[in-house]
Design a protein around this motif. Structure first.
Motif, PDB file in Angstrom:
ATOM      1  N   ALA A  32      62.644  64.848 -31.985  1.00  0.00           N
ATOM      2  CA  ALA A  32      62.884  66.523 -32.204  1.00  0.00           C
ATOM      3  C   ALA A  32      64.505  66.902 -31.190  1.00  0.00           C
ATOM      4  N   GLY A  33      65.142  65.586 -30.395  1.00  0.00           N
ATOM      5  CA  GLY A  33      65.848  66.095 -28.939  1.00  0.00           C
ATOM      6  C   GLY A  33      67.075  66.287 -29.905  1.00  0.00           C
ATOM      7  N   ILE A  34      66.736  65.659 -31.411  1.00  0.00           N
ATOM      8  CA  ILE A  34      68.403  65.714 -32.343  1.00  0.00           C
ATOM      9  C   ILE A  34      68.620  67.525 -32.158  1.00  0.00           C
ATOM     10  N   ARG A  35      67.469  67.947 -32.109  1.00  0.00           N
ATOM     11  CA  ARG A  35      68.298  69.429 -31.948  1.00  0.00           C
ATOM     12  C   ARG A  35      69.090  70.122 -31.064  1.00  0.00           C
ATOM     13  N   HIS A  36      69.133  69.410 -30.186  1.00  0.00           N
ATOM     14  CA  HIS A  36      70.196  69.717 -28.628  1.00  0.00           C
ATOM     15  C   HIS A  36      71.794  68.903 -29.319  1.00  0.00           C
ATOM     16  N   ALA A  37      71.759  68.083 -30.069  1.00  0.00           N
ATOM     17  CA  ALA A  37      72.685  67.539 -30.817  1.00  0.00           C
ATOM     18  C   ALA A  37      73.547  68.877 -31.412  1.00  0.00           C
ATOM     19  N   VAL A  38      72.866  69.486 -32.240  1.00  0.00           N
ATOM     20  CA  VAL A  38      73.195  70.646 -32.897  1.00  0.00           C
ATOM     21  C   VAL A  38      73.803  71.871 -32.182  1.00  0.00           C
ATOM     22  N   ALA A  39      72.869  71.801 -30.678  1.00  0.00           N
ATOM     23  CA  ALA A  39      73.391  73.102 -29.983  1.00  0.00           C
ATOM     24  C   ALA A  39      74.565  72.887 -28.980  1.00  0.00           C
ATOM     25  N   LEU A  40      75.275  71.485 -28.849  1.00  0.00           N
ATOM     26  CA  LEU A  40      75.575  70.949 -27.812  1.00  0.00           C
ATOM     27  C   LEU A  40      76.818  70.532 -28.425  1.00  0.00           C
ATOM     28  N   GLY A  41      76.935  70.848 -29.384  1.00  0.00           N
ATOM     29  CA  GLY A  41      78.665  69.753 -30.305  1.00  0.00           C
ATOM     30  C   GLY A  41      77.925  68.824 -29.980  1.00  0.00           C
ATOM     31  N   LEU A  42      76.862  68.148 -29.684  1.00  0.00           N
ATOM     32  CA  LEU A  42      77.342  66.267 -29.846  1.00  0.00           C
ATOM     33  C   LEU A  42      77.200  66.104 -30.969  1.00  0.00           C
ATOM     34  N   VAL A  43      77.573  64.279 -31.549  1.00  0.00           N
ATOM     35  CA  VAL A  43      76.966  63.553 -32.130  1.00  0.00           C
ATOM     36  C   VAL A  43      76.191  62.022 -31.910  1.00  0.00           C
ATOM     37  N   PRO A  44      74.754  62.160 -32.541  1.00  0.00           N
ATOM     38  CA  PRO A  44      75.218  60.924 -31.357  1.00  0.00           C
ATOM     39  C   PRO A  44      75.199  59.162 -32.499  1.00  0.00           C
ATOM     40  N   GLU A  45      75.177  58.772 -32.155  1.00  0.00           N
ATOM     41  CA  GLU A  45      75.475  56.997 -32.365  1.00  0.00           C
ATOM     42  C   GLU A  45      74.013  56.990 -32.764  1.00  0.00           C
ATOM     43  N   LEU A  46      72.832  56.953 -32.550  1.00  0.00           N
ATOM     44  CA  LEU A  46      71.758  56.437 -32.750  1.00  0.00           C
ATOM     45  C   LEU A  46      70.576  57.975 -32.917  1.00  0.00           C
TER      46      LEU A  46
END
Length: 212
Positions: A32-46
């Motif tokens: 569920a940490g993926i939701r922070h990627a949206v808020a921070l404008g980040l794109v995870p590699e994994l």
């Protein structure tokens, strides 16, 4: 240094200071940490985990590499994400969303993981836009806190040689048992320096601090 940000499921406020800390970092999300990627404008590699609590994410994230684990496992999703970062050459870890949240045991586990990986020589910090945390070791740690900033030294064992300089209540080369709460709720007079000769402890401060 190869800097990895690990996105965990705890609380997170996407402050400008937090965004700056993550600039240039490679990103791995844990469930569920993926939701922070949206808020921070980040794109995870994994993206790793058992995905039992994964939220809906934008279509732009649909192509992210995923590693799925069974729900009945002996490692947390956060631990698996950190291990993946180490396998990819991490020398510095920033744990985002490691503090607070609905379950105190998750925050406790993240402190333990921070101490474990710092003990292997990795530079480790925990940030969520509200609080900053840093494992302590024998090297002096300087935090550029503003006057009045509250901070604590959280102990995970008996400690020896604990020194706190620049605080309203300084300490000089003291030994404290694990059960002591003397190091809770101190106040910075300005930048502080913390030294620890022996034991396991973490500096926890109100955001936003910087360390050198």
């Amino acid at each position: 240094m190869s800097h990895f940000a690990i996105l965990l499921a705890g609380r997170m406020v996407p402050t400008p200071a937090l965004r700056q800390r993550l600039a240039g970092a490679r990103v791995i999300a844990a469930d569920a940490g993926i939701r922070h990627a949206v808020a921070l404008g980040l794109v995870p590699e994994l993206w790793v985990g058992d995905f039992d609590s994964a939220p809906h994410v934008p279509d732009a994230f649909s192509g992210i590499e995923r590693t799925t684990f069974g729900r009945d496992k002996d490692q947390t999703d956060g631990e698996l994400a950190i291990e993946a970062a180490v396998a990819r050459g991490a020398s510095r870890l920033t744990l985002v969303g490691a503090l607070g949240g609905p379950r105190s045991d998750h925050a406790f586990a993240h402190f333990i993981l921070a101490l474990r990986y710092a003990g292997t020589g990795l530079a480790v910090a925990l940030h969520d836009g509200i609080e900053d945390a840093y494992p302590l070791d024998t090297e002096p740690l300087r935090a550029d806190l503003l006057p009045g900033t509250q901070f604590s030294v959280l102990k995970f064992s008996d400690v020896e040689g604990l020194t706190i300089e620049g605080a309203k209540w300084p300490l000089n080369d003291v030994a404290l048992p694990f059960t002591s709460i003397l190091t809770q709720s101190n106040e910075a007079a300005g930048p502080i320096t913390v030294r620890l000769a022996k034991g396991a402890a973490i500096l926890l401060a109100q955001a936003d601090s910087s360390v050198r």
